[in-house]
Design a protein around this motif. Structure first.
Motif, PDB file in Angstrom:
ATOM      1  N   LYS A  25      11.166  76.729 -46.051  1.00 63.44           N
ATOM      2  CA  LYS A  25      11.538  78.141 -45.964  1.00 63.44           C
ATOM      3  C   LYS A  25      12.713  78.397 -45.029  1.00 63.44           C
ATOM      4  N   THR A  26      12.940  77.495 -44.062  1.00 67.19           N
ATOM      5  CA  THR A  26      14.020  77.696 -43.088  1.00 67.19           C
ATOM      6  C   THR A  26      15.279  76.914 -43.427  1.00 67.19           C
ATOM      7  N   THR A  27      15.315  76.196 -44.534  1.00 62.55           N
ATOM      8  CA  THR A  27      16.489  75.392 -44.878  1.00 62.55           C
ATOM      9  C   THR A  27      17.745  76.262 -44.894  1.00 62.55           C
ATOM     10  N   PRO A  28      18.748  75.910 -44.089  1.00 65.07           N
ATOM     11  CA  PRO A  28      19.966  76.730 -44.049  1.00 65.07           C
ATOM     12  C   PRO A  28      20.951  76.294 -45.130  1.00 65.07           C
ATOM     13  N   ASN A  60      10.759  74.238 -37.219  1.00 63.71           N
ATOM     14  CA  ASN A  60       9.845  74.020 -38.338  1.00 63.71           C
ATOM     15  C   ASN A  60       9.860  72.575 -38.804  1.00 63.71           C
ATOM     16  N   ALA A  61      11.022  71.951 -38.787  1.00 61.38           N
ATOM     17  CA  ALA A  61      11.119  70.545 -39.183  1.00 61.38           C
ATOM     18  C   ALA A  61      10.263  69.671 -38.276  1.00 61.38           C
ATOM     19  N   GLN A  62      10.379  69.890 -36.969  1.00 63.45           N
ATOM     20  CA  GLN A  62       9.650  69.061 -36.019  1.00 63.45           C
ATOM     21  C   GLN A  62       8.154  69.319 -36.035  1.00 63.45           C
ATOM     22  N   SER A  63       7.762  70.592 -36.246  1.00 67.55           N
ATOM     23  CA  SER A  63       6.339  70.919 -36.155  1.00 67.55           C
ATOM     24  C   SER A  63       5.559  70.557 -37.409  1.00 67.55           C
ATOM     25  N   TRP A  64       6.206  70.646 -38.588  1.00 61.76           N
ATOM     26  CA  TRP A  64       5.466  70.330 -39.818  1.00 61.76           C
ATOM     27  C   TRP A  64       6.352  69.882 -40.981  1.00 61.76           C
ATOM     28  N   GLY A  65       7.607  70.289 -41.010  1.00 64.57           N
ATOM     29  CA  GLY A  65       8.437  70.059 -42.189  1.00 64.57           C
ATOM     30  C   GLY A  65       8.741  68.600 -42.464  1.00 64.57           C
ATOM     31  N   ASN A  66       9.078  67.833 -41.429  1.00 66.35           N
ATOM     32  CA  ASN A  66       9.394  66.417 -41.641  1.00 66.35           C
ATOM     33  C   ASN A  66       8.193  65.670 -42.211  1.00 66.35           C
ATOM     34  N   GLU A  67       7.029  65.956 -41.645  1.00 67.13           N
ATOM     35  CA  GLU A  67       5.817  65.292 -42.131  1.00 67.13           C
ATOM     36  C   GLU A  67       5.477  65.725 -43.550  1.00 67.13           C
ATOM     37  N   ALA A 114      10.928  63.615 -44.998  1.00 67.15           N
ATOM     38  CA  ALA A 114      12.376  63.502 -44.799  1.00 67.15           C
ATOM     39  C   ALA A 114      12.733  64.025 -43.404  1.00 67.15           C
ATOM     40  N   ASP A 115      13.895  63.601 -42.922  1.00 64.41           N
ATOM     41  CA  ASP A 115      14.424  64.126 -41.666  1.00 64.41           C
ATOM     42  C   ASP A 115      15.211  65.391 -41.988  1.00 64.41           C
ATOM     43  N   LEU A 116      14.576  66.538 -41.803  1.00 63.41           N
ATOM     44  CA  LEU A 116      15.184  67.793 -42.231  1.00 63.41           C
ATOM     45  C   LEU A 116      16.326  68.238 -41.332  1.00 63.41           C
TER      46      LEU A 116
END
Length: 326
Positions: A85-88, A295-302, A306-308
């Motif tokens: 949802k936060t992808t820029p 968001n990537a660090q808290s849940w998105g990468n897992e 991928a490394d968001l």
């Protein structure tokens, strides 16, 4: 211009957002209206009956299409599956514009005819019994946030979002996506406490926050709000026979709205337009990146495997003049 209406449940934020949408449409402005509230009442407030509202396509149901379109040819996004949802946006991403047609509007927006004009209405989709225990409502509103991140809007065009009640919007970065936020507050201790909570959360992000006092019945109510809220109190509104008729499904012509309420809507319009001079697209883009990394660090990468952080284009700044692939 991007406008959010927030407030506690029952404060009247959906009613006021619908009145503002009607006001903008009557003025001939292009408007995209978005229902991001868990209760999904904006369609009814704009005059749709239950069957019409139930047939509206949902943004949550079209999330794959939204991601595929917005991704465009951005080489930093390897697949739509890695978009959250936060992808820029970055070089190659497709952008949304208020006036221009696009596949996202084709799939998710429907025209709603109002006095003096029409608006595009989009809805996130209701939170149903089947979602309980397996989904959170932010998975629904994520489609709205993703679209706002890719929106290159200008003056004299408007995106009005009826947000979910309370402080839920702070669970992501969506509260930073607006030029102005109107907080609808009743003249009660609870109404004021919601304002203080929102003010504290928004303090470090340059949020333009104005309060609309609703359900005001007396000068004492106005004095109470002015004392507790101060200069953030923009305007107050009270009982409206027009609104009562609208809530019964029999709205009169919008031109018959009471003069006091019409003046209040003009004040909201003026306050919105005044924020255009405050726009800072670099800060807006930095905030996108900030919340994307969180968001990537808290849940998105897992979640995506991928490394968001690699999705961030360090040279890209969103703005009205940015060109994007067709």
């Amino acid at each position: 211009m991007k406008i959010a209406f927030v407030g506690k449940g029952g404060s009247g934020k959906t009613t006021l957002s619908s009145l503002f949408i009607r006001h903008l449409a009557a003025a001939g402005a292009p408007v995209v209206a978005v229902d991001a509230d868990i209760n999904q009442h904006l369609g009814a407030a704009l005059g749709l009956d239950e069957q019409e509202a139930a047939r509206l396509p949902t943004m949550g149901g079209q999330l794959r299409l939204i991601k595929d379109y917005l991704r465009g040819s951005n080489p930093r996004i390897t697949s739509a599956d890695t978009m959250i949802k936060t992808t820029p946006p970055g070089e190659g991403s497709r952008l949304l514009r208020v006036r221009d047609p696009n596949p996202v509007y084709d799939a998710c927006a429907r025209p709603v005819e109002l006095d003096g004009g029409a608006v595009r209405l989009m809805v996130t989709g209701p939170f149903t019994d089947s979602d309980l225990g397996v989904a959170c409502y932010h998975s629904k509103t994520g489609a709205v946030e993703l679209c706002l991140n890719h929106l290159a809007d200008g003056p004299d065009e408007y995106v009005v979002v009826d947000m979910t009640a309370g402080s839920d919007s702070f669970a992501s970065g969506m509260f930073t996506r607006f030029d102005i936020t109107f907080l609808v507050a009743e003249p009660t201790r609870k109404g004021v406490s919601v304002y203080r909570q929102y003010k504290e959360y928004a303090r470090d992000f340059g949020i333009v926050l104005k309060v609309v006092g609703n359900k005001v019945q007396s000068q004492d109510d106005i004095d109470f709000l002015r004392c507790e809220i101060g200069d953030d109190l923009l305007v107050t509104v009270g009982h409206s026979d027009w609104v009562r008729a609208m809530e019964k499904g029999r709205p009169p012509r919008f031109e018959l709205l009471e003069d006091g309420n019409r003046r209040a809507l003009r004040l909201l319009h003026t306050a919105t337009d005044a924020t255009y001079e405050l726009r800072d697209w670099e800060r807006y883009t930095r905030q996108m990146v900030h919340f994307h990394l969180k968001n990537a660090q808290s849940w998105g990468n897992e979640r995506t495997g991928a490394d968001l952080a690699a999705q961030i284009d360090p040279g890209f700044v969103l703005g009205e003049g940015v060109t994007a692939p067709a």
